[in-house]
Write an enzyme that holds these catalytic residues in place. Structure first.
Site, PDB file in Angstrom:
ATOM      1  N   ASP A 116       0.859  -1.185   0.000  1.00 30.68           N
ATOM      2  CA  ASP A 116       0.000   0.000   0.000  1.00 30.68           C
ATOM      3  C   ASP A 116       0.892   1.231   0.000  1.00 30.68           C
ATOM      4  O   ASP A 116       1.674   1.442   0.935  1.00 30.68           O
ATOM      5  CB  ASP A 116      -0.900  -0.017   1.247  1.00 30.68           C
TER       6      ASP A 116
ATOM      7  N   ASP B 170      -2.788   2.454  -6.155  1.00 35.53           N
ATOM      8  CA  ASP B 170      -1.782   2.550  -5.098  1.00 35.53           C
ATOM      9  C   ASP B 170      -1.705   1.330  -4.183  1.00 35.53           C
ATOM     10  O   ASP B 170      -1.004   1.366  -3.175  1.00 35.53           O
ATOM     11  CB  ASP B 170      -2.005   3.803  -4.262  1.00 35.53           C
ATOM     12  N   GLU B 171      -2.410   0.247  -4.499  1.00 35.11           N
ATOM     13  CA  GLU B 171      -2.288  -0.931  -3.646  1.00 35.11           C
ATOM     14  C   GLU B 171      -2.546  -2.202  -4.445  1.00 35.11           C
ATOM     15  O   GLU B 171      -3.268  -2.208  -5.439  1.00 35.11           O
ATOM     16  CB  GLU B 171      -3.223  -0.856  -2.428  1.00 35.11           C
TER      17      GLU B 171
END
Length: 363
Positions: free
Chosen positions: A17, A111-112
């Site tokens: 993350d 983003d993860e």
């Protein structure tokens, strides 16, 4: 090693993350913003914070917060317009790093992502070392910090990645997984939103231990098909696989509001984080969508849906915002207060990226 032995071995799942991703990219690219409270979004009356730097979070500013509220909490907050093309390019760089270690990559957003490193391309045995190496490589290549959670299933890896944020990592082992879940407040469970948490509280479920005390029949009765999932995670069990390159039939997000909505402005504000969430999933997975469905649930629990299908996949988040606005406007003034809003994208198809084509092998 036989297939039976493989199936009995604990899996090694890593959840990566990025820390305050959008805001961190802006601070990286503009040194004048470093160390200052930054919000990615629009300061307009109906604007919503898409991401907040850690400096801004100290004031209580967070994503999905109305910009007016954020500014009230942090008068010195600096708003920066989002640059989704840049965020996507950085995300592709990060995905290429993942692909050096495993083909088993399941992006959740720009983003993860989940990685299954049980069998990995480097022949590394220790998942915590893999996570640390990936985080160091991300920092070297992009200048950005990432946090990681390592565990034997997706649920616990996701929970672990929050434990030592920012720029840290944590591991939850098979030995301590069940005890970790038992002490966890139910509102912190991944997959338990505010409305579900509120319902659980009404049923006397405050912690993982309380959830574990409920029978499977009880949970299915009150939570439908999610009941079996809740029953498993209360015991530290989550058999969901990391699924690379999957194209869902649809992707959606919805939110139940603490107070009923009666006017267009607050409804549109409430939809913005949902728009950004579903668009972020499509961007991360290079998926295009042609059908947009708006879900509206009223205070009396009746609900309606409104859909629009366009000829070609939506190209930008602005296109999606425009369609959502067209679907939302005709329901005002509403016949009664609005309790819940949702956005779903369907007619999904894989898109071929024109950006950083040399990185597409990472997908």
């Amino acid at each position: 090693m036989t297939n039976d032995e493989n199936s009995q071995r604990p899996r090694k799942i890593v959840h990566i993350d990025m820390d305050a991703f959008y805001a961190s990219v802006e601070q990286r690219d503009n040194p004048e913003l470093r160390g200052l409270p930054v919000a990615v979004g629009y300061p307009a009356a109906r604007g919503v914070v898409a991401a907040a730097s850690y400096e801004a979070r100290k004031f209580g500013v967070h994503s999905a917060m109305p910009s007016v509220s954020a500014k009230r909490k942090c008068p010195d907050l600096i708003f920066v317009r989002p640059r989704f093309d840049v965020y996507k390019a950085v995300s592709l760089q990060i995905r290429a790093i993942f692909a050096e270690y495993t083909p088993m990559i399941e992006p959740l957003s720009l983003d993860e992502a989940y990685l299954d490193v049980t069998e990995n391309l480097k022949g590394m045995e220790i998942a915590t070392e893999i996570a640390a190496t990936i985080r160091a490589k991300i920092k070297q290549v992009t200048g950005l910090n990432a946090s990681a959670g390592i565990s034997y299933n997706k649920f616990l890896a996701k929970m672990a990645s929050d434990l030592n944020k920012p720029n840290g990592q944590a591991v939850i082992t098979p030995k301590n997984g069940p005890a970790f879940v038992e002490q966890l407040p139910i509102k912190k469970f991944h997959g338990v939103g505010p409305a579900t948490a509120e319902k659980m509280h009404r049923l006397g479920i405050e912690t993982g231990a309380d959830l574990k005390d409920k029978t499977l029949e009880f949970l299915v009765e009150h939570f439908g098909k999610s009941g079996a999932y809740f029953y498993g995670i209360a015991r530290g069990i989550d058999n969901r696989q990391v699924k690379p390159d999957r194209v869902r039939r649809s992707v959606g997000a919805e939110d139940t509001f603490s107070e009923d909505i009666h006017s267009y402005g607050p409804a549109r504000d409430g939809l913005q984080p949902l728009i950004e969430k579903v668009w972020g999933y499509c961007e991360a997975n290079e998926i295009g969508a042609k059908t947009v469905t708006l879900k509206v649930k009223y205070a009396d629990f009746s609900q309606i849906t409104r859909s629009k299908t366009v000829a070609a996949p939506l190209q930008t988040i602005g296109d999606l915002e425009e369609v959502v606005g067209l679907l939302l406007a005709p329901i005002f003034p509403p016949r009664r207060g609005i309790r819940l809003l949702g956005v779903t994208l369907s007619s999904l198809e894989r898109q071929i990226s024109e950006m950083a084509p040399q990185l597409r092998l990472a997908l």
